[in-house]
Design an enzyme around this catalytic site. Structure first.
Site, mmCIF file in Angstrom:
data_model
loop_
_atom_site.group_PDB
_atom_site.id
_atom_site.type_symbol
_atom_site.label_atom_id
_atom_site.label_comp_id
_atom_site.label_asym_id
_atom_site.label_seq_id
_atom_site.Cartn_x
_atom_site.Cartn_y
_atom_site.Cartn_z
ATOM 1 N N LEU A 23 0.895 -1.378 -0.204
ATOM 2 C CA LEU A 23 0.292 -0.104 -0.363
ATOM 3 C C LEU A 23 0.937 1.294 0.156
ATOM 4 O O LEU A 23 0.399 2.301 -0.499
ATOM 5 C CB LEU A 23 -1.077 0.391 1.503
ATOM 6 N N GLY A 24 2.017 1.871 0.685
ATOM 7 C CA GLY A 24 2.712 2.054 0.241
ATOM 8 C C GLY A 24 4.747 2.193 1.036
ATOM 9 O O GLY A 24 4.388 0.845 2.157
ATOM 10 N N GLY A 26 7.853 3.935 3.644
ATOM 11 C CA GLY A 26 8.133 5.398 4.159
ATOM 12 C C GLY A 26 9.477 4.860 4.311
ATOM 13 O O GLY A 26 10.546 4.046 4.506
ATOM 14 N N PHE A 28 10.110 4.397 7.587
ATOM 15 C CA PHE A 28 10.347 3.440 8.758
ATOM 16 C C PHE A 28 10.491 2.024 8.084
ATOM 17 O O PHE A 28 10.567 1.804 8.720
ATOM 18 C CB PHE A 28 8.625 3.805 9.384
ATOM 19 N N GLY A 29 9.680 1.854 6.938
ATOM 20 C CA GLY A 29 9.313 0.568 6.387
ATOM 21 C C GLY A 29 8.310 0.552 5.411
ATOM 22 O O GLY A 29 7.877 1.834 3.988
ATOM 23 N N VAL A 31 4.063 -0.583 4.123
ATOM 24 C CA VAL A 31 2.627 -0.382 4.931
ATOM 25 C C VAL A 31 1.569 -1.949 3.723
ATOM 26 O O VAL A 31 1.621 -1.866 2.339
ATOM 27 C CB VAL A 31 1.730 0.373 4.750
ATOM 28 N N LYS A 46 1.340 -2.878 8.588
ATOM 29 C CA LYS A 46 2.841 -1.544 8.804
ATOM 30 C C LYS A 46 4.095 -2.678 9.425
ATOM 31 O O LYS A 46 4.757 -2.900 10.598
ATOM 32 C CB LYS A 46 2.754 -0.643 9.534
ATOM 33 N N ASP A 135 2.869 15.441 12.949
ATOM 34 C CA ASP A 135 2.996 15.469 11.511
ATOM 35 C C ASP A 135 1.770 15.391 10.959
ATOM 36 O O ASP A 135 1.637 14.668 9.933
ATOM 37 C CB ASP A 135 4.029 14.411 11.267
#
Length: 389
Positions: A23-24, A26, A28-29, A31, A46, A135
């Protein structure tokens, strides 16, 4: 599926989930859209790519779920596993950023109202338990589906902090939504989230980023161009204000000109005042005026003067109270039409007429009273069109 305790969450493992799609991603890692093999339900997973995982975010999410904030337009967190390297959430559809990119048009005012109302409810709930999201941006506002009226949720609490630790914390989110107190290094509160939401609202209203700065200096240039210089007391308190502002001989502040720092202008709009947006969008004029009024209240230099979430929820744009005033005005005009016969000329004391009707419209500035006994000859249509000009 409900929120599970940390002990039962540790019983889960990656093999319990069937991966459907990515799905996405960033810093962080990633999703992923997954099926929980045990419950057969679709979830969002996530997964951190960092050795220390998502411990801080997991801890904050558990606190939010303990307060049932998933009922306040905040993403529902189910559980975590793998020493908090994997977080399990309810599935959502598309980010607000993705929606804007897909449609490629300025959002309708009714959709803007819907999003802002729900995000104000989320920020109000966070404020009540002493949490700053830190954020808020179009990537972190998700549409649950694409059915109107939109339902949206606030996600990504990886940078969230407690209000009590705000002064000691260092916020390093994207430039375009960065509040002045973060740039100038003033003490800050949850008001930084309201500034960021104002930037989100600006993008929905205008169709492009209001302050597309690539560094703090460009950010301040764009903010000053649109909102004017900050109050002197804001500059005086900022520990890094003098990196960007200088005091003139007349004891006024001005932005320092650093030659070569801004070689190009990233803005996709030409107006230099939010009031100009009203003249650009002449349809739905009353609603647009309230929209810009709220946007100004969100984008106050001084965080203490910035509107708070509960006040957003009571704002005329959200409550649509301006429709009642418009209705009263129309009713007033209808009554006058009944009094004045069609195609006839009558004598009207304009000053007395205005003062008699004015109590129904307390939000307007009081008109100037004409001198006693002054009368003018008016045709009916002219009276109706100019009664409150």
């Amino acid at each position: 599926m409900g929120t599970t305790s940390s002990s039962s969450a540790d019983d889960s493992c990656i093999e319990d989930y069937k991966f459907l799609s990515r799905l996405g991603y960033g810093g962080f890692g990633d999703v992923f859209k997954c099926v929980d093999k045990r419950t057969k339900k679709i979830v969002a997973l996530k997964v951190s790519n960092r050795p220390w995982g998502l411990v801080r975010e997991a801890s904050m999410l558990k606190k939010l779920m303990d307060h049932k904030l998933d009922q306040c337009n905040i993403v529902k967190f189910y559980n975590s596993f793998g020493t908090d390297r994997c977080l399990v959430f309810e599935p959502l559809d598309i980010s607000l950023k993705g929606h804007l990119a897909e449609t490629k048009v300025v959002m309708q005012l009714q959709d803007i109202r819907t999003v802002i109302e729900q995000m104000a409810e989320a920020l109000d709930a966070l404020k009540k338990i002493g949490v700053i999201h830190s954020d808020v941006n179009t990537n972190n506002i998700m549409l649950m589906d694409r059915v109107r009226p939109f339902r949206v949720k606030l996600i990504d609490f990886g940078m969230a902090i407690s209000t009590c630790s705000a002064e000691q914390s260092h916020i390093d989110h994207g430039y375009s939504n960065r509040a002045p107190e973060i740039i100038l290094r003033l003490p800050f509160t949850e008001a930084i989230d309201m500034w960021s939401l104002g930037c989100v609202m600006g993008k929905m209203v205008v169709g492009s980023i209001l302050f597309p700065g690539r560094n703090n200096y460009e950010m301040l240039q764009y903010i000053v161009d649109l909102l004017g210089l900050p109050p002197a007391h804001v500059i005086n308190v900022g520990s890094e204000s003098r990196d960007y502002f200088t005091e003139t001989d007349s004891q006024h502040w001005e932005l320092i000109e650093y030659w070569g720092l801004r070689k190009s202008d990233n803005r996709r709009y030409t107006f230099r005042s939010l009031d100009e947006v009203i003249t650009i969008n002449k349809s739905e004029a009353d609603e647009m005026k309230e929209c810009i009024n709220l946007l100004k209240a969100m984008l106050q230099w001084d965080a203490r003067e910035r509107i708070i979430p509960s006040e957003v929820l009571a704002h005329p744009l959200i409550t649509r109270s301006y429709l009642n005033k418009s209705s009263s005005l129309n009713n007033c005009y209808s009554q006058i039409k009944c009094v004045v016969p069609r195609n006839e000329v009558c004598l009207v004391d304009v000053g007395n007429m205005r003062m008699a009707l004015w109590p129904q419209f307390p939000s307007r500035a009081a008109p100037v009273q004409t001198s006693s006994g002054q009368q003018q000859l008016w045709q009916k249509e002219f009276v109706l069109q100019n009664l409150f000009n």
